[in-house]
Design a protein around this motif. Structure first.
Motif, PDB file in Angstrom:
ATOM      1  N   UNK A  12       0.705  -1.212   0.143  1.00  0.00           N
ATOM      2  CA  UNK A  12       0.024  -0.091  -0.030  1.00  0.00           C
ATOM      3  C   UNK A  12       0.718   1.214  -0.221  1.00  0.00           C
ATOM      4  N   UNK A  13       0.486   2.099  -0.719  1.00  0.00           N
ATOM      5  CA  UNK A  13       1.225   3.527  -0.616  1.00  0.00           C
ATOM      6  C   UNK A  13       0.780   4.051   0.671  1.00  0.00           C
ATOM      7  N   UNK A  14       0.004   3.785   1.649  1.00  0.00           N
ATOM      8  CA  UNK A  14      -0.396   4.253   2.884  1.00  0.00           C
ATOM      9  C   UNK A  14       0.732   3.729   3.802  1.00  0.00           C
ATOM     10  N   UNK A  15       1.513   2.710   3.633  1.00  0.00           N
ATOM     11  CA  UNK A  15       2.070   1.706   4.612  1.00  0.00           C
ATOM     12  C   UNK A  15       3.014   2.709   5.584  1.00  0.00           C
ATOM     13  N   UNK A  16       2.652   2.487   7.032  1.00  0.00           N
ATOM     14  CA  UNK A  16       3.293   3.098   7.695  1.00  0.00           C
ATOM     15  C   UNK A  16       2.601   4.654   8.104  1.00  0.00           C
ATOM     16  N   UNK A  17       1.552   4.726   7.665  1.00  0.00           N
ATOM     17  CA  UNK A  17       0.618   6.000   7.893  1.00  0.00           C
ATOM     18  C   UNK A  17      -0.456   5.478   8.683  1.00  0.00           C
ATOM     19  N   UNK A  18      -0.963   6.490   9.443  1.00  0.00           N
ATOM     20  CA  UNK A  18      -2.225   6.650  10.185  1.00  0.00           C
ATOM     21  C   UNK A  18      -3.388   6.867   9.097  1.00  0.00           C
ATOM     22  N   UNK A  19      -4.302   5.665   9.192  1.00  0.00           N
ATOM     23  CA  UNK A  19      -5.577   6.043   8.360  1.00  0.00           C
ATOM     24  C   UNK A  19      -6.994   5.830   9.220  1.00  0.00           C
ATOM     25  N   UNK A  20      -7.953   6.636   8.767  1.00  0.00           N
ATOM     26  CA  UNK A  20      -9.223   6.423   9.393  1.00  0.00           C
ATOM     27  C   UNK A  20      -9.901   5.099   9.070  1.00  0.00           C
ATOM     28  N   UNK A  21     -10.558   4.455   9.912  1.00  0.00           N
ATOM     29  CA  UNK A  21     -11.048   3.110   9.633  1.00  0.00           C
ATOM     30  C   UNK A  21     -11.976   2.946   8.441  1.00  0.00           C
ATOM     31  N   UNK A  22     -12.672   4.116   8.106  1.00  0.00           N
ATOM     32  CA  UNK A  22     -13.577   4.177   6.944  1.00  0.00           C
ATOM     33  C   UNK A  22     -13.030   4.515   5.699  1.00  0.00           C
ATOM     34  N   UNK A  23     -11.772   4.797   5.645  1.00  0.00           N
ATOM     35  CA  UNK A  23     -10.875   5.088   4.191  1.00  0.00           C
ATOM     36  C   UNK A  23     -10.528   3.738   3.749  1.00  0.00           C
ATOM     37  N   UNK A  24      -9.900   3.845   2.577  1.00  0.00           N
ATOM     38  CA  UNK A  24      -9.457   2.513   2.223  1.00  0.00           C
ATOM     39  C   UNK A  24      -8.268   3.008   0.887  1.00  0.00           C
ATOM     40  N   UNK A  25      -7.788   1.962   0.300  1.00  0.00           N
ATOM     41  CA  UNK A  25      -6.856   1.897  -0.724  1.00  0.00           C
ATOM     42  C   UNK A  25      -6.831   0.835  -1.667  1.00  0.00           C
ATOM     43  N   UNK A  26      -6.333   0.855  -2.824  1.00  0.00           N
ATOM     44  CA  UNK A  26      -6.183  -0.172  -3.605  1.00  0.00           C
ATOM     45  C   UNK A  26      -5.762  -1.575  -3.337  1.00  0.00           C
ATOM     46  N   UNK A  27      -5.008  -1.514  -2.090  1.00  0.00           N
ATOM     47  CA  UNK A  27      -4.306  -2.778  -1.711  1.00  0.00           C
ATOM     48  C   UNK A  27      -4.940  -3.583  -0.536  1.00  0.00           C
ATOM     49  N   UNK A  28      -6.148  -2.981  -0.354  1.00  0.00           N
ATOM     50  CA  UNK A  28      -7.023  -3.849   0.669  1.00  0.00           C
ATOM     51  C   UNK A  28      -7.010  -5.294   0.674  1.00  0.00           C
ATOM     52  N   UNK A  29      -6.763  -5.734   1.739  1.00  0.00           N
ATOM     53  CA  UNK A  29      -6.835  -7.238   2.103  1.00  0.00           C
ATOM     54  C   UNK A  29      -7.567  -7.531   2.988  1.00  0.00           C
ATOM     55  N   UNK A  30      -8.794  -7.897   2.828  1.00  0.00           N
ATOM     56  CA  UNK A  30      -9.723  -8.416   4.009  1.00  0.00           C
ATOM     57  C   UNK A  30      -9.205  -9.466   5.117  1.00  0.00           C
ATOM     58  N   UNK A  31      -9.732  -9.372   6.309  1.00  0.00           N
ATOM     59  CA  UNK A  31      -9.583 -10.308   7.304  1.00  0.00           C
ATOM     60  C   UNK A  31     -10.268 -11.744   7.030  1.00  0.00           C
ATOM     61  N   UNK A  32      -9.590 -12.824   7.240  1.00  0.00           N
ATOM     62  CA  UNK A  32     -10.213 -14.266   7.139  1.00  0.00           C
ATOM     63  C   UNK A  32     -11.626 -14.255   7.804  1.00  0.00           C
ATOM     64  N   UNK A  33     -11.653 -13.563   8.932  1.00  0.00           N
ATOM     65  CA  UNK A  33     -12.762 -13.683   9.942  1.00  0.00           C
ATOM     66  C   UNK A  33     -13.832 -12.689   9.440  1.00  0.00           C
ATOM     67  N   UNK A  34     -13.341 -11.687   8.629  1.00  0.00           N
ATOM     68  CA  UNK A  34     -14.483 -10.662   8.130  1.00  0.00           C
ATOM     69  C   UNK A  34     -14.721  -9.591   9.015  1.00  0.00           C
ATOM     70  N   UNK A  35     -13.862  -9.688  10.178  1.00  0.00           N
ATOM     71  CA  UNK A  35     -14.131  -8.610  11.190  1.00  0.00           C
ATOM     72  C   UNK A  35     -13.586  -7.370  10.901  1.00  0.00           C
ATOM     73  N   UNK A  36     -14.310  -6.195  11.616  1.00  0.00           N
ATOM     74  CA  UNK A  36     -13.940  -4.820  11.464  1.00  0.00           C
ATOM     75  C   UNK A  36     -13.705  -4.229  12.860  1.00  0.00           C
ATOM     76  N   UNK A  37     -12.672  -2.965  12.531  1.00  0.00           N
ATOM     77  CA  UNK A  37     -12.279  -2.382  13.540  1.00  0.00           C
ATOM     78  C   UNK A  37     -10.929  -2.656  14.214  1.00  0.00           C
TER      79      UNK A  37
END
Length: 94
Positions: free
Chosen positions: A69-94
């Motif tokens: 991700x171009x955001x590696x090492x940066x603080x991000x808002x939980x509802x923001x996103x990027x092209x490198x999103x990788x979902x959690x296996x359990x589908x959790x959020x937060x």
């Protein structure tokens, strides 16, 4: 809090100022004219590379640790996103 005093996670005024500053740098704001509906399903809060901050700010913000991700090492808002999103296996959020 004075400038030379250490920050504590219980400083509501400091947390509110951080939240306001950081919200201004959202990558995928829902208010943008080009926002796409499919982005709602790939927010930072559901990414397996998100490391939540501690304390009250950790409810909304986390550090990106995705090397792709171009955001590696940066603080991000939980509802923001990027092209490198990788979902959690359990589908959790937060």
């Amino acid at each position: 809090m004075a400038e030379d005093e250490p920050w504590t996670r219980d400083d509501q005024d400091h947390n509110d100022r951080c939240h306001a500053r950081w919200r201004a740098s959202l990558y995928r704001s829902t208010a943008q004219s080009g926002y796409r509906d499919e982005w709602r399903d790939a927010p930072c809060g559901g990414c397996r590379f998100r490391i939540a901050l501690s304390g009250q700010l950790g409810r909304d913000y986390g550090a990106c640790s995705n090397p792709s991700s171009s955001f590696d090492g940066r603080v991000r808002f939980e509802h923001d996103g990027c092209e490198s999103f990788a979902g959690r296996a359990d589908g959790s959020f937060g």
